[in-house]
Write a protein that holds these residues in place. Structure first.
Motif, PDB file in Angstrom:
ATOM      1  N   VAL A 186      38.359  14.422  58.857  1.00 15.43           N
ATOM      2  CA  VAL A 186      38.212  13.278  59.688  1.00 15.43           C
ATOM      3  C   VAL A 186      37.106  12.400  59.058  1.00 15.43           C
ATOM      4  O   VAL A 186      36.226  12.840  58.954  1.00 15.43           O
ATOM      5  CB  VAL A 186      38.850  12.910  60.525  1.00 15.43           C
ATOM      6  N   PHE A 187      37.781  11.494  58.354  1.00 15.12           N
ATOM      7  CA  PHE A 187      36.571  10.029  57.558  1.00 15.12           C
ATOM      8  C   PHE A 187      36.917   9.402  58.354  1.00 15.12           C
ATOM      9  O   PHE A 187      37.808   8.480  58.450  1.00 15.12           O
ATOM     10  CB  PHE A 187      36.927  10.477  56.247  1.00 15.12           C
ATOM     11  N   VAL A 188      35.734   9.088  58.726  1.00 18.73           N
ATOM     12  CA  VAL A 188      35.595   7.733  59.770  1.00 18.73           C
ATOM     13  C   VAL A 188      34.472   6.676  59.652  1.00 18.73           C
ATOM     14  O   VAL A 188      33.518   7.170  59.081  1.00 18.73           O
ATOM     15  CB  VAL A 188      35.130   8.081  61.068  1.00 18.73           C
ATOM     16  N   GLN A 189      35.047   5.402  59.073  1.00 15.78           N
ATOM     17  CA  GLN A 189      34.185   4.221  58.603  1.00 15.78           C
ATOM     18  C   GLN A 189      33.668   3.339  59.369  1.00 15.78           C
ATOM     19  O   GLN A 189      34.648   3.097  60.125  1.00 15.78           O
ATOM     20  CB  GLN A 189      35.092   3.616  57.065  1.00 15.78           C
ATOM     21  N   PHE A 190      32.496   3.390  59.329  1.00 13.09           N
ATOM     22  CA  PHE A 190      32.251   2.016  60.302  1.00 13.09           C
ATOM     23  C   PHE A 190      31.088   1.155  60.191  1.00 13.09           C
ATOM     24  O   PHE A 190      30.088   1.927  58.835  1.00 13.09           O
ATOM     25  CB  PHE A 190      31.545   3.313  62.278  1.00 13.09           C
ATOM     26  N   LEU A 191      30.724   0.438  61.058  1.00 15.97           N
ATOM     27  CA  LEU A 191      29.703  -0.576  60.081  1.00 15.97           C
ATOM     28  C   LEU A 191      28.556  -0.434  61.452  1.00 15.97           C
ATOM     29  O   LEU A 191      28.484  -0.689  61.861  1.00 15.97           O
ATOM     30  CB  LEU A 191      29.937  -1.796  60.681  1.00 15.97           C
ATOM     31  N   ILE A 192      27.465  -0.314  60.296  1.00 16.21           N
ATOM     32  CA  ILE A 192      25.956  -0.170  60.842  1.00 16.21           C
ATOM     33  C   ILE A 192      25.252  -2.113  61.047  1.00 16.21           C
ATOM     34  O   ILE A 192      25.586  -1.596  59.958  1.00 16.21           O
ATOM     35  CB  ILE A 192      24.460   0.724  60.426  1.00 16.21           C
ATOM     36  N   ASP A 193      25.779  -2.344  62.300  1.00 14.36           N
ATOM     37  CA  ASP A 193      25.155  -4.305  62.151  1.00 14.36           C
ATOM     38  C   ASP A 193      23.484  -4.207  61.898  1.00 14.36           C
ATOM     39  O   ASP A 193      22.653  -3.023  62.169  1.00 14.36           O
ATOM     40  CB  ASP A 193      25.397  -5.213  63.292  1.00 14.36           C
ATOM     41  N   SER A 194      23.491  -5.429  61.435  1.00 11.77           N
ATOM     42  CA  SER A 194      21.458  -5.664  61.643  1.00 11.77           C
ATOM     43  C   SER A 194      20.786  -5.926  62.452  1.00 11.77           C
ATOM     44  O   SER A 194      19.638  -5.654  62.771  1.00 11.77           O
ATOM     45  CB  SER A 194      21.071  -6.704  61.097  1.00 11.77           C
ATOM     46  N   ALA A 195      21.687  -5.228  63.630  1.00 13.72           N
ATOM     47  CA  ALA A 195      20.425  -4.889  64.630  1.00 13.72           C
ATOM     48  C   ALA A 195      20.554  -3.536  65.226  1.00 13.72           C
ATOM     49  O   ALA A 195      19.878  -2.535  65.997  1.00 13.72           O
ATOM     50  CB  ALA A 195      21.596  -4.568  66.208  1.00 13.72           C
ATOM     51  N   GLY A 196      21.356  -2.275  64.101  1.00 10.73           N
ATOM     52  CA  GLY A 196      21.433  -1.069  64.440  1.00 10.73           C
ATOM     53  C   GLY A 196      22.750  -0.471  64.942  1.00 10.73           C
ATOM     54  O   GLY A 196      23.065   0.763  65.372  1.00 10.73           O
ATOM     55  N   GLN A 197      23.660  -1.211  65.309  1.00 12.36           N
ATOM     56  CA  GLN A 197      24.678  -0.653  66.424  1.00 12.36           C
ATOM     57  C   GLN A 197      25.907  -0.557  65.849  1.00 12.36           C
ATOM     58  O   GLN A 197      26.018  -1.018  64.595  1.00 12.36           O
ATOM     59  CB  GLN A 197      25.167  -1.915  67.302  1.00 12.36           C
ATOM     60  N   VAL A 198      26.734   0.783  66.084  1.00  9.30           N
ATOM     61  CA  VAL A 198      27.693   1.613  65.603  1.00  9.30           C
ATOM     62  C   VAL A 198      29.016  -0.075  65.973  1.00  9.30           C
ATOM     63  O   VAL A 198      29.209  -0.165  67.439  1.00  9.30           O
ATOM     64  CB  VAL A 198      27.694   2.191  65.669  1.00  9.30           C
TER      65      VAL A 198
END
Length: 249
Positions: A186-198
């Motif tokens: 399974v390929f999961v895409q996510f964002l690491i925001d500028s605070a490091g949160q997923v």
């Protein structure tokens, strides 16, 4: 023209997290066993930053793809052998033949990696690297270089090894999927925001709803990362992680 390249995830072998209890190395390939997860995963020269720099200096955006404004992410799976050399490279998920061919051309050119180890000895380990070809809003002239959007990649707590340990410890194989013999990556895409949160995990290539849901659940519970940086400031970064669910043979 150099590629504006995002290494969305330096995939941790084909199996970033192994939920099953079967020993690694059940899959047999030419030249011996190929582990989808090893006690010590192979490492590219210079780590994640070294891999990004190598691709950035060697990848060339295919002129025809540039002219037609073709973009996309290419997933290349290969084996890092006990000597650290890349073998059996193949496109596991393509974007376009032009982009696929370029990604496949460059990765085998890499210098020797630090090989993976199992029980203290070097072994064959499968590894997947997703490479994104992305154009700026207006295509530049063919001779004009495209700059990196990030100077420093985001890092999970404990680095790549820490990420693997956390996923291996939190991923749970859905009982119905196990009893039905359902497995896959399974390929999961996510964002690491500028605070490091997923943020915003989403399946970009699924296998089965049961496995997809579990992969997203685990990604959503990940602790804070060290965010990516650009020109000295923290910036968001899109990250793609392949998670393998495998059953013993």
């Amino acid at each position: 023209m150099h590629l504006r390249m995002l290494v969305a995830a330096l995939a941790l072998g084909a199996g970033t997290a192994q939920a099953q209890t079967a020993p690694a190395g059940d899959t047999v390939r030419v030249g011996g066993k190929v582990y989808t997860y090893a006690e010590q995963q192979p490492q590219p020269p210079g780590g994640m930053q070294g891999l990004m720099k190598f691709l950035g200096s060697h990848l060339q955006y295919p002129p025809e793809a540039l002219q037609q404004r073709i973009e996309g992410r290419v997933f290349v799976t290969f084996v890092v052998n006990p000597e650290g050399r890349i073998e059996q490279a193949r496109v596991s998920k393509g974007a376009h033949p032009l982009l696929d061919a370029e990604a496949l051309r460059v990765l085998p050119l890499m210098p020797a990696w630090t090989p993976g180890r199992q029980l203290g000895r070097p072994v064959n380990v499968a590894y997947t690297v997703p490479v994104t070809f992305r154009l700026p809003p207006a295509a530049p002239a063919a001779a004009e270089p495209v700059k990196y959007p990030y100077d420093v990649m985001a890092e999970p707590p404990g680095g790549m090894e820490g990420l693997m340990r956390r996923l291996a410890g939190t991923l749970r194989y859905p009982p119905k999927a196990r009893s039905s013999g359902i497995q896959g990556r399974v390929f999961v895409q996510f964002l690491i925001d500028s605070a490091g949160q997923v943020q915003e995990p989403v399946v970009v290539k699924g296998v089965h709803p049961l496995l997809d849901e579990e992969a997203v659940r685990v990604i959503r519970t990940m602790p804070r990362w060290t965010p990516a940086r650009y020109q000295g400031r923290a910036v968001p970064l899109s990250f793609t992680l392949p998670v393998t669910f495998g059953l013993p043979r």
